[in-house]
Design a protein around this motif. Structure first.
Motif, PDB file in Angstrom:
ATOM      1  N   PHE A  54       0.828  -1.212   0.000  1.00 24.60           N
ATOM      2  CA  PHE A  54       0.000   0.000   0.000  1.00 24.60           C
ATOM      3  C   PHE A  54       0.866   1.268   0.000  1.00 24.60           C
ATOM      4  N   PHE A  55       1.785   1.368   0.974  1.00 27.25           N
ATOM      5  CA  PHE A  55       2.589   2.584   1.095  1.00 27.25           C
ATOM      6  C   PHE A  55       3.588   2.722  -0.060  1.00 27.25           C
ATOM      7  N   PHE A  56       4.132   1.604  -0.516  1.00 25.51           N
ATOM      8  CA  PHE A  56       5.077   1.666  -1.619  1.00 25.51           C
ATOM      9  C   PHE A  56       4.386   2.109  -2.925  1.00 25.51           C
ATOM     10  N   ILE A  57       3.227   1.515  -3.200  1.00 24.74           N
ATOM     11  CA  ILE A  57       2.480   1.878  -4.421  1.00 24.74           C
ATOM     12  C   ILE A  57       2.019   3.331  -4.360  1.00 24.74           C
ATOM     13  N   GLN A  58       1.495   3.725  -3.185  1.00 24.54           N
ATOM     14  CA  GLN A  58       1.018   5.117  -3.029  1.00 24.54           C
ATOM     15  C   GLN A  58       2.154   6.107  -3.260  1.00 24.54           C
ATOM     16  N   TYR A  59       3.296   5.831  -2.661  1.00 17.15           N
ATOM     17  CA  TYR A  59       4.446   6.729  -2.804  1.00 17.15           C
ATOM     18  C   TYR A  59       4.928   6.781  -4.248  1.00 17.15           C
ATOM     19  N   ARG A  60       5.061   5.636  -4.880  1.00 17.00           N
ATOM     20  CA  ARG A  60       5.600   5.567  -6.241  1.00 17.00           C
ATOM     21  C   ARG A  60       4.676   6.251  -7.247  1.00 17.00           C
ATOM     22  N   VAL A  61       3.381   6.009  -7.121  1.00 14.26           N
ATOM     23  CA  VAL A  61       2.443   6.606  -8.088  1.00 14.26           C
ATOM     24  C   VAL A  61       2.366   8.117  -7.909  1.00 14.26           C
ATOM     25  N   GLU A  62       2.323   8.581  -6.650  1.00 14.12           N
ATOM     26  CA  GLU A  62       2.307  10.026  -6.416  1.00 14.12           C
ATOM     27  C   GLU A  62       3.577  10.666  -6.950  1.00 14.12           C
ATOM     28  N   LYS A  63       4.697  10.031  -6.717  1.00 14.55           N
ATOM     29  CA  LYS A  63       5.967  10.560  -7.213  1.00 14.55           C
ATOM     30  C   LYS A  63       5.974  10.595  -8.735  1.00 14.55           C
ATOM     31  N   PHE A  64       5.421   9.562  -9.333  1.00 18.50           N
ATOM     32  CA  PHE A  64       5.359   9.466 -10.787  1.00 18.50           C
ATOM     33  C   PHE A  64       4.538  10.618 -11.378  1.00 18.50           C
ATOM     34  N   ILE A  65       3.344  10.810 -10.826  1.00 16.22           N
ATOM     35  CA  ILE A  65       2.466  11.882 -11.337  1.00 16.22           C
ATOM     36  C   ILE A  65       3.046  13.254 -11.033  1.00 16.22           C
ATOM     37  N   TYR A  66       3.559  13.421  -9.809  1.00 17.09           N
ATOM     38  CA  TYR A  66       4.096  14.731  -9.421  1.00 17.09           C
ATOM     39  C   TYR A  66       5.193  15.194 -10.359  1.00 17.09           C
ATOM     40  N   ARG A  67       6.143  14.304 -10.641  1.00 15.28           N
ATOM     41  CA  ARG A  67       7.273  14.702 -11.482  1.00 15.28           C
ATOM     42  C   ARG A  67       6.835  15.061 -12.903  1.00 15.28           C
ATOM     43  N   ARG A  68       5.901  14.260 -13.443  1.00 14.46           N
ATOM     44  CA  ARG A  68       5.483  14.513 -14.818  1.00 14.46           C
ATOM     45  C   ARG A  68       4.578  15.731 -14.957  1.00 14.46           C
ATOM     46  N   VAL A  69       3.661  15.890 -14.010  1.00 13.55           N
ATOM     47  CA  VAL A  69       2.780  17.064 -14.064  1.00 13.55           C
ATOM     48  C   VAL A  69       3.571  18.337 -13.795  1.00 13.55           C
ATOM     49  N   LYS A  70       4.509  18.279 -12.857  1.00 11.96           N
ATOM     50  CA  LYS A  70       5.342  19.449 -12.572  1.00 11.96           C
ATOM     51  C   LYS A  70       6.157  19.837 -13.800  1.00 11.96           C
ATOM     52  N   LYS A  71       6.648  18.820 -14.532  1.00 14.06           N
ATOM     53  CA  LYS A  71       7.417  19.094 -15.752  1.00 14.06           C
ATOM     54  C   LYS A  71       6.546  19.796 -16.788  1.00 14.06           C
ATOM     55  N   ILE A  72       5.275  19.357 -16.883  1.00 14.63           N
ATOM     56  CA  ILE A  72       4.350  20.014 -17.819  1.00 14.63           C
ATOM     57  C   ILE A  72       4.167  21.477 -17.429  1.00 14.63           C
ATOM     58  N   TYR A  73       3.941  21.732 -16.126  1.00  9.75           N
ATOM     59  CA  TYR A  73       3.773  23.106 -15.650  1.00  9.75           C
ATOM     60  C   TYR A  73       5.007  23.948 -15.931  1.00  9.75           C
ATOM     61  N   ASP A  74       6.191  23.346 -15.674  1.00  5.89           N
ATOM     62  CA  ASP A  74       7.432  24.090 -15.899  1.00  5.89           C
ATOM     63  C   ASP A  74       7.660  24.372 -17.375  1.00  5.89           C
ATOM     64  N   ASP A  85       3.843  22.249  -4.697  1.00  2.00           N
ATOM     65  CA  ASP A  85       4.459  21.315  -3.766  1.00  2.00           C
ATOM     66  C   ASP A  85       3.797  19.944  -3.862  1.00  2.00           C
ATOM     67  N   LYS A  86       4.388  18.987  -3.165  1.00  2.00           N
ATOM     68  CA  LYS A  86       3.935  17.613  -3.283  1.00  2.00           C
ATOM     69  C   LYS A  86       2.521  17.420  -2.763  1.00  2.00           C
ATOM     70  N   LYS A  87       2.107  18.236  -1.819  1.00  2.00           N
ATOM     71  CA  LYS A  87       0.778  18.089  -1.258  1.00  2.00           C
ATOM     72  C   LYS A  87      -0.313  18.378  -2.283  1.00  2.00           C
ATOM     73  N   GLN A  88       0.035  19.123  -3.319  1.00  2.00           N
ATOM     74  CA  GLN A  88      -0.966  19.469  -4.320  1.00  2.00           C
ATOM     75  C   GLN A  88      -1.159  18.363  -5.355  1.00  2.00           C
ATOM     76  N   ILE A  89      -0.222  17.430  -5.442  1.00  2.00           N
ATOM     77  CA  ILE A  89      -0.278  16.403  -6.472  1.00  2.00           C
ATOM     78  C   ILE A  89      -0.428  15.025  -5.840  1.00  2.00           C
ATOM     79  N   THR A  90      -1.494  14.328  -6.179  1.00  4.12           N
ATOM     80  CA  THR A  90      -1.702  12.961  -5.713  1.00  4.12           C
ATOM     81  C   THR A  90      -2.168  12.137  -6.902  1.00  4.12           C
ATOM     82  N   THR A  91      -2.505  10.872  -6.632  1.00  2.00           N
ATOM     83  CA  THR A  91      -3.028  10.018  -7.699  1.00  2.00           C
ATOM     84  C   THR A  91      -4.501  10.291  -7.965  1.00  2.00           C
ATOM     85  N   ASP A  92      -5.115  11.240  -7.235  1.00  2.77           N
ATOM     86  CA  ASP A  92      -6.519  11.577  -7.446  1.00  2.77           C
ATOM     87  C   ASP A  92      -6.653  12.419  -8.707  1.00  2.77           C
ATOM     88  N   MET A  93      -6.917  11.794  -9.829  1.00  6.50           N
ATOM     89  CA  MET A  93      -6.969  12.489 -11.104  1.00  6.50           C
ATOM     90  C   MET A  93      -8.158  13.434 -11.192  1.00  6.50           C
TER      91      MET A  93
END
Length: 347
Positions: A54-74, A85-93
């Motif tokens: 649970f914690f590994f999947i949650q962390y990995r998916v959030e990290k995955f989305i955060y990095r890619r969405v942040k790159k789009i914004y940048d 910040d990381k609190k703004q990005i989760t797996t909740d699409m």
């Protein structure tokens, strides 16, 4: 009421449950064929496997989305990375979609506002150019005529110089009004508030405009005889300018042998309302919303014959807004118009 289980956690929970069930089943089959009874081991294994997954999947998916969405914004520079910040990005699409839609709507409004301002700027520049070039060309025409030989004729010279002077006076008039309205808009015009009798001020404006009204035989009058003083607190000179502009406007569009009438009424405990009513041409309904814009004229040709800078009503509006007051307009085509504004009573 307990908070709803987040979709991001649901995703991780479902995936973890599937992995736990699968791995537990595999281990269970292994121990079944090995003939080893380790039920408590399977239970403990399930809990540990689920928690870790649970914690590994949650962390990995959030990290995955955060990095890619942040790159789009940048990349497109739509958002300031420092506020991301990381609190703004989760797996909740769904949440992410709402945020992007909200941001897009905000930008759309900003773009529309900028387009409106750009159109207003272009129209304003065109109006300024149009208003200035007429007197400039007039002055230039008279001066060139004098330089071409008319300078020797004293009668022609005097007449043309007088006309050129009128053109210069009109230019000065326009520039002064532009300077005033600019100061009013940026809040750079200091108001010198004082107590004064509004009845006396109106009568003074009547006296100043008596000759102008006489040209069209328009009567300047009060709606009744005011035996008592009406004391208000405002900038006397600016309110005189408001009244002068409104009355001059009524004379421009007033009918011959008509009337311009002023009334003062108590509005609320600490306010009075001043009404300037005429029985002139009236204003078409479609023109009323733009009447207080700079350089806007109801009748382009007629108003220019009467002179003026085209800024009078706009100045009136800004002066009253600087006082924290409002101006109102009611008009019917062919019947007449009524401009009214509020003032604060002196305490």
């Amino acid at each position: 009421m307990a908070k709803e289980f987040k979709r991001t956690y649901k995703f991780a929970a479902y995936t973890s449950t599937f992995l736990t069930f699968f791995l537990t089943l595999v281990v269970g089959v292994f121990f079944y064929f090995s003939e080893i009874e380790m039920y408590w081991f399977l239970v403990l294994f399930s809990i540990v496997c689920f928690s870790f997954s649970f914690f590994f999947i949650q962390y990995r998916v959030e990290k995955f989305i955060y990095r890619r969405v942040k790159k789009i914004y940048d990349d497109v520079r739509l958002l300031d990375a420092s506020t991301f910040d990381k609190k703004q990005i989760t797996t909740d699409m769904a949440t992410l979609t709402r945020e992007v839609e909200r941001f897009a709507e905000t930008k759309k409004i900003e773009i529309e506002t900028l387009k409106g301002r750009e159109n207003y700027r272009k129209e304003f520049m065109g109006n300024v150019s149009h208003e200035l070039k007429t007197p400039l060309f007039t002055v230039q025409g008279y001066i060139l005529t004098l330089l071409d030989g008319a300078l020797e004729d004293k009668a022609v010279r005097k007449k043309y110089l007088q006309r050129a002077n009128k053109g210069v006076e009109r230019l000065i008039y326009i520039v002064k009004d532009l300077d005033m309205i600019t100061k009013l808009e940026v809040g750079d015009l200091n108001l010198n508030k004082e107590r004064f009798n509004i009845i006396e001020l109106i009568q003074g404006v009547f006296d100043l405009l008596e000759m102008k009204a006489a040209k069209k035989n328009i009567t300047l009058t009060f709606d009744k005889e005011y035996s008592k003083r009406v004391i208000v607190e405002a900038d006397r000179d600016r309110i005189q300018q408001v009244l002068t502009n409104l009355i001059v406007n009524s004379l421009k569009y007033g009918k011959k042998d008509g009337t311009t009438e002023i009334s003062i009424e108590d509005l609320i405990k600490n306010k009075v309302i001043v009404r300037v009513t005429d029985n002139g041409e009236g204003i078409p309904k479609d023109k009323i919303p733009r009447l207080f814009e700079r350089f806007f004229r109801v009748d382009q040709s007629g108003s220019r014959k009467e002179g003026g800078s085209g800024l009078g009503l706009s100045i009136v509006k800004h002066i009253l807004e600087a006082h924290g007051e409002k101006i109102y307009l009611e008009s019917q085509l062919g019947v007449g118009s009524e401009f009214s504004f509020t003032l604060e009573k002196a305490k």
